[in-house]
Every structure is written in structure tokens, then in C-alpha cells.
Design an enzyme around this catalytic site. Structure first.
Site, short mmCIF file in Angstrom:
data_model
loop_
_atom_site.label_atom_id
_atom_site.label_comp_id
_atom_site.label_asym_id
_atom_site.label_seq_id
_atom_site.Cartn_x
_atom_site.Cartn_y
_atom_site.Cartn_z
N ASP A 51 46.60 30.19 45.14
CA ASP A 51 47.83 30.70 44.55
C ASP A 51 48.10 32.12 45.04
OD1 ASP A 51 49.97 30.36 42.49
OD2 ASP A 51 48.96 32.07 41.57
N GLU A 83 49.31 29.19 49.59
CA GLU A 83 50.68 29.39 49.13
C GLU A 83 51.14 30.73 49.71
OE1 GLU A 83 53.45 29.84 45.13
OE2 GLU A 83 51.47 30.76 45.19
#
Length: 706
Positions: free
Chosen positions: A462, A491
Site C-alpha cells: 500500500d 501501489e
């Protein structure tokens, strides 16, 4: 070993963080610059983690005095490719009331989406100075910000009065070359090893040269090798057991580095066996995989709470889809339903179940042949995490655990304790960013990595763009040393090829995602997906890089909700029939209308589910869809909207397939400009006169195969 890792590559105007690996909190670490270009006056700071910002192009060598040794690291700085451009937004471009608004926070990739770092002032017509606008009472007609940007297309968000309501976006394109690319391969020729660099010019760029760099961690020295153009040679008998060769292609800009590892094994007194590997390449299994993302707490249904046990009982559904890997949104303790505000990084969430129940779910998925991707959240924690509370309360041991920014930069409106504020991205004031300049934080996050890696098959990382490159390089080497098949998915929004440089295996493809959205709402022609694919090359990704192709995820609105009726099917088909790793977001295949809505089990769209099952099967059945390369195919459109139809050829030497996608709600009658078989392998189209009826997708073998 505390060696800080491989050579680092950047351009003037950037800064690189340097840190000892395997941090020891009780040890002393001292950095110094031992070599730099004659014109350079740059210095390096104190502390265990430092930042070097080269001021002129050239090679910088730094030393780290650590308890285990004195380590050298090379930093190569290239010329600054940026030039100053202006983002601007006119008042009539803003959908909202701007009465009383006199400034806007401006965020984008250029400042890592950090609110308060750059602010644009409202300026009057004919004069860009805010002082003039205020002096003459002009109401103002635009907000602007000048910033240095590299070649490419860039977007900035103007958040008025530091809020996203209202907001506007500005886009600028900087002319110039993309990034070149380079690939290293090795072979043995008699008593030498030969490393060959294949350099590829960037779009709009000139033919690049190649620089070779050896790894400062290895015993192989520069005087033992000969580099000539795109070839490096070394006698086998001088090579240590392990050598790493890095290369960069250089033209108007520099490429990301590629790495080749050379292994020497002494089998007997006279025989030395040589082998090579490419440590940045992804594990083989993911090249053929389909990923399924589960937004955990909405998966079980609307009358029961989702738990690990509840997901485990639904694994047969995942088996029926034929997916290869499941990405679970965060399962650690969190007060939120989405799970990204984590309060305990080392344990599972109470509402989801125990650590043992999580392990049982993983085992059940493994029994089904499905790998598990854990959502690793190490850019930030919840502000309710004890560590953040202790920092704001002044506990000395936690003073450096989170980023601190001047109160003048703070846009939250929170009356923070102390004379500073926490760093964060966007308006994420509830999830303060961790401070990777702290050895304690690096040690803490490596412990988190070590805690979960043995249980799962990979990490979806993330806010990967918020964590330093050096840390990701350390994480990759740490994990791959244990299991080469372990997967790292980034990400990084928007895309940045730098995260391919010995960091991540699979990358978010934000360009194709955006193109499919534009096609779906009717703002772009279907053929614009080719431009999105070409963007990978412009960004500098090598051909062997893998990109995750998707139409929606937990951060985005549902495709079918935003776009024209009928466009979801061809958009999803594009993600499965183009090169890359397709991802299905839970409920995409069941017609869930909201981005984090409850999974529709009993009232889902059965035909849409069947369509997605067929896509998975099709990709698994035909190697053509897992091969590199896409060749556009022209078509005669007998019936339908030409702007809503696109065709391309995929394949191997033994198998060539033509894919036709129709994004229109009405069927199209299409005739590709090459000979194709009568049979549609997908099964959704029929021949109609001189053409093929395409409702959403047709897959046609070429008729000149073998």
C-alpha cells in the site's frame, strides 16, 4: 551486514536516501563523502540515515562507518531533465463556489501528493502577482503554480482553501524524450564471462550509450573487467562466488538500472561453473496468473459479518472462477471497515478472527491452488496507534517515529500537540506517515515484513510510492533470499518505473485503467488503449516488466456505474487479452454497484459472472494471451461506431489470435483486415455476411497458422 546496498542512480534535482541495512539500534553509524565531481560543493548530513542531493552530474562515492565494516556506496547523478512549467486553473473551470477563496494547495506526483507543500495564489487578469491582485481589488481569474517537471504528461490537483470541495485539475505536457531502457544478459565464452547490454532508445529519444557499474558489496573490482560499448568481459578465474553487474542506458535521460548476478561454483580444483540470473525479474508463476481482490469485510454477504472462517467457506467460489491468487485487503487490527488505519501491525483484526483462523484460510486457499497476497501497509499507521499517540505526547523513545512538518505547512485544521504537525498525503490526517529517516522505524517495519512473509505468498504494498526506494530494495533482497517465488506488487499511482529497479515484480497500470475509463464514458476512442500501452515504454519500463491490468479496485468507483452500458465486458476483456496480469475486483463479476459494496451472492448478475469465468478460462487455454507484444489490426466496420471498436493480434510463433472489442451498447459487424477463421473462440459472436457480429468481444484465430 549493514552495507547500504547497490549503486543508486538519479538526476540532479533529486535526492537519494542512504541507510544501513539490518539496522542495529545500539550501534553508531557515520557517513562521509569520499569522492565527488570537482565542481560539486554538496555535503552530507549527520545521522544513521542521510540524504544526498547531487548538485552537478557525475559519480559520488560515500562511505558508511558501521560496526561490521566501512562500506562504500556509489551514487551516479545524471543531468537534470526537468524544466519549469506552469499548472493553472481558471475560475470558470472550477465546479463550486469560490467566494472568499484566495489560495489553493497544489498536489501531484511532483510533491508526492503532500498537501501544504505548494500553494497557488489567486491572481488577477493580466498580472500574475497576488500582490497586484489584492492591491487593485481584482477578483482574480486564475490560480497558477510553476514547478520543474521532466518530459511527459503531468497532472496537478488544486484543492481550494486546502479542501477537496471544490477542487480542479490541471494537466501539462512537457515535450521531450521518454526514458531509454536496458537489459543485461550473460554467457560464458571459453575462459571469460560476457555480459551484454541491449539498450533501447526512448520514444523521441536518441540512441543511448551504456554505463556499467559494479556492486560495491562484491569483491569484483573495476580493474578486473573490460567494458567496451555494450559489452563487459571478465576472466572466469578472477570472479568471486557472487558478482553483481548493473547497467544504465544514457541519452537525453537515463534509464532505470538493470542487474545481472553472476554465480561461480568451484566444482573441483580445475572446474568453475558459471550461472547467471536476473534478480529484478518477476517469479514465473505470476506471468500466467489472474488476481482476485477481496475487500474483506464486505465479502460474506449482507446478513452476516465477514470473518476468516466465512471467507474460507466461500473458497469453492474462487476455485470456480479459476483465479490463481487472492489479494486480501488489510487483515490487521483496525477501527475501520477498509482496514488501512492500522492500530496493530502484528496481529489480525478481532472482528475477522484469530491468527490461527487466518492461517487456516491461507491453508484452504493453498489446497485450492490459490496463492495469497497480504496487503502490507507500512507507509503509515492509524493516528490511534500507540506509537503515534506516544510521539505526540512527547515520549522520547518515539520522537522520530513519524514524519514532522512545520505548522505553516499543515492543512488539517487539527490543533496538534507541540509546535509541528504530522506528515501525511492528500487529506489523510488520520493516517500519519512513518519516518524512514529513523532506524527504529526501519527496524520496526522489517519486523512487520518478517512477521507476515512466512504465512503468505506475496505482498501488495500500500502507498508504495511513499516508502523510500532504498528500503524497498532491502525488503526485496530479504524476501527473495528466502523464497524467489515471493511476489511484490506495488501501489504506485501514477506509475513510476523506478519501482521496477530491483524492487517490485508487478506494477499498477494506471495508464490503461484511465484509458479504459475514458473509452467507457465516451471521451476517447477504443483505439486509445494502444497509446496507454505505449506509455509503459515512455515511462522506461522494460519489456519484461509485468503490469497489473484492472478496471476497478477498492479506491475507485465501479466501472459499470461510471461508464456507458455494455462497456464493462469489453473493458474487462481487454485486461485479460492484453499482456500483463489481470485483476478482478470482488463483485466486478457480480454487478456490485458501489466501490465497497456488499458482495451480491443471491442476487448477482449470473451472466456477468459467467462472462468473467470464460475470460479466465480463455487466458489459461491460449498461450497467445500470455505472450508479449500487441499488433493493432485495422477493421472494416459494416455496422456500428468505429470509435467504439478496436482490434489487435496476439500470439506466439505457433498461435495467432485476433481480438475484437466493441465498447458500444449495440452490436457491431466487423471485418478484420486479415484472414481469420470462422470460429469465435470466446463464443459470443456469430458470422454475419462478410463480417463478424461482435457484442462485446470476439476471439478469432488467424487462418494462415501452420
Amino acid at each position: 551486514m549493514h552495507h547500504p546496498g547497490p549503486p543508486r542512480f538519479l538526476h540532479v534535482g533529486e535526492s537519494v536516501e542512504l541507510a544501513p541495512r539490518n539496522p542495529d539500534m545500539s550501534a553508531a553509524f557515520v557517513w562521509r563523502i569520499v569522492d565527488q565531481p570537482a565542481e560539486s560543493s554538496v555535503t552530507i548530513g549527520d545521522g544513521a540515515v542521510v540524504h544526498l542531493a547531487p548538485d552537478v552530474p557525475g559519480i559520488y562515492r560515500v562511505e558508511l562507518d558501521a560496526p561490521d565494516d566501512v562500506h562504500t556506496q556509489t551514487v551516479r547523478a545524471f543531468p537534470d531533465p526537468r524544466r519549469e512549467e506552469r499548472f493553472s486553473v481558471a475560475a470558470d473551470e472550477v465546479d463550486g463556489d469560490l467566494d472568499g477563496v484566495d489560495h489553493a494547495a497544489v498536489i501531484g506526483q511532483f510533491n508526492d501528493f503532500t498537501m501544504g507543500m505548494h500553494r497557488a495564489e489567486r491572481t488577477g487578469e493580466g498580472d500574475r502577482s497576488s500582490e497586484h491582485a489584492r492591491a487593485d481589488g481584482n477578483a482574480g481569474d486564475e490560480w497558477s503554480l510553476d514547478v520543474a517537471l521532466p518530459p511527459g504528461t503531468h497532472e496537478a490537483i488544486f484543492a481550494f482553501d486546502d479542501e477537496f470541495e471544490p477542487h480542479a485539475t490541471s494537466e501539462v505536457t512537457v515535450e521531450g524524450a521518454g526514458r531509454p531502457r536496458v537489459r543485461l544478459d550473460g554467457q560464458r565464452e571459453d575462459d571469460e564471462i560476457v555480459v551484454t547490454a541491449t539498450a533501447d532508445a526512448a520514444p523521441d529519444g536518441s540512441v543511448p550509450s551504456v554505463e556499467f557499474h559494479l556492486d560495491d558489496r562484491d569483491a569484483l573490482t573495476r580493474d578486473a573487467v573490460t567494458a567496451d560499448g555494450e559489452t563487459l568481459r571478465a576472466p572466469v578465474d578472477v570472479l568471486p562466488k557472487l558478482s553483481r553487474v548493473h547497467a544504465v542506458a544514457v541519452a537525453e535521460r537515463h534509464s532505470i538500472a538493470d542487474t545481472l548476478t553472476i554465480h561461480i561454483e568451484q566444482t573441483d580444483e580445475r572446474t568453475r561453473t558459471v550461472s547467471f540470473d536476473r534478480p529484478a525479474d518477476p517469479p514465473a508463476w505470476v506471468c500466467d496468473a489472474t488476481i482476485y481482490e477481496i475487500f474483506v469485510r464486505e465479502f460474506a454477504g449482507d446478513t452476516v459479518d465477514t470473518t476468516f472462517a466465512a471467507i474460507e467457506r466461500r473458497v469453492p467460489y474462487l476455485e470456480s472462477l479459476g483465479v490463481d491468487a487472492v489479494w486480501l485487503t488489510p487483515v490487521c487490527e483496525s477501527p475501520t471497515r477498509h482496514g488501512y488505519h492500522i492500530t496493530d501491525l502484528f496481529d489480525t483484526a478481532t472482528d475477522l478472527g484469530t491468527r490461527e483462523e487466518f492461517a487456516s484460510l491461507v491453508d484452504r486457499l493453498h489446497d485450492a491452488g490459490i496463492r495469497v497476497l497480504f496487503d502490507l501497509v507500512i507507509n503509515h499507521t492509524s493516528r490511534d496507534h500507540p506509537a503515534f499517540q506516544l510521539q505526540r505526547a512527547g515520549v522520547p523513545e518515539y520522537a522520530d517515529h513519524y514524519e514532522r512538518v512545520p505548522t505553516a505547512q499543515d492543512t488539517t485544521g487539527v490543533d496538534w500537540a507541540g509546535d509541528d504537525a504530522p506528515g501525511h498525503y492528500f487529506t489523510w490526517s488520520r493516517i500519519p506517515s512513518l519516518n524512514y529517516d529513523s532506524l527504529a522505524v526501519r527496524d520496526w517495519m522489517l519486523d512487520v515484513v518478517d512477521e507476515w512473509a512466512p504465512l503468505v505468498d506475496g505482498f501488495r504494498c500500500d502507498v508504495a510510492w511513499g516508502v523510500p526506494h532504498g528500503f524497498w530494495k532491502e525488503v526485496r533482497e530479504r524476501l527473495k533470499a528466502r523464497d524467489e517465488a515471493f511476489l511484490l506488487l506495488d501501489e504506485t499511482v501514477p506509475r513510476d518505473a523506478a519501482f521496477r529497479e530491483n524492487e517490485f515484480d508487478v506494477h499498477y497500470d494506471t495508464d490503461l485503467y484511465a484509458a479504459l475509463r475514458e473509452i467507457g464514458i465516451g471521451d476517447a476512442s477504443a483505439s486509445s488503449l494502444f497509446d496507454a500501452l505505449d506509455d509503459s515504454r515512455r515511462h522506461g519500463y522494460p519489456d519484461e516488466a509485468l503490469h497489473m491490468r484492472y478496471v476497478e479496485n477498492h479506491d475507485e468507483d465501479r466501472y459499470a456505474t461510471d461508464c456507458d452500458d455494455g462497456s464493462l465486458r469489453p473493458a474487462a476483456a481487454a485486461t485479460f487479452t492484453l499482456p500483463g496480469v489481470p485483476m478482478i475486483y470482488y463483485g466486478q463479476e457480480r454487478g456490485v454497484p458501489t466501490d465497497r459494496g456488499t458482495m451480491r451472492w443471491y442476487d448477482g448478475d449470473a451472466d456477468l459472472t459467467k462472462f468473467h469465468r470464460r475470460l479466465v478460462t480463455l487466458r489459461n487455454e491460449y498461450p497467445a494471451f500470455r505472450a508479449p507484444g500487441v499488433e493493432p489490426v485495422a477493421c472494416d466496420i459494416h455496422t456500428g461506431d468505429p470509435d467504439r471498436v478496436v482490434a489487435y493480434e496476439r500470439g506466439t510463433a505457433d498461435e495467432r489470435l485476433v481480438v475484437v472489442l466493441n465498447f458500444d451498447s449495440d452490436p457491431a459487424i466487423v471485418a478484420p483486415d486479415r484472414a481469420v477463421e470462422q470460429t469465435d473462440l470466446f463464443g459470443g459472436s456469430v458470422r454475419n455476411g462478410n463480417g463478424i457480429r461482435v457484442d462485446n468481444i470476439a476471439v478469432l484465430p488467424t487462418s494462415d497458422q501452420g
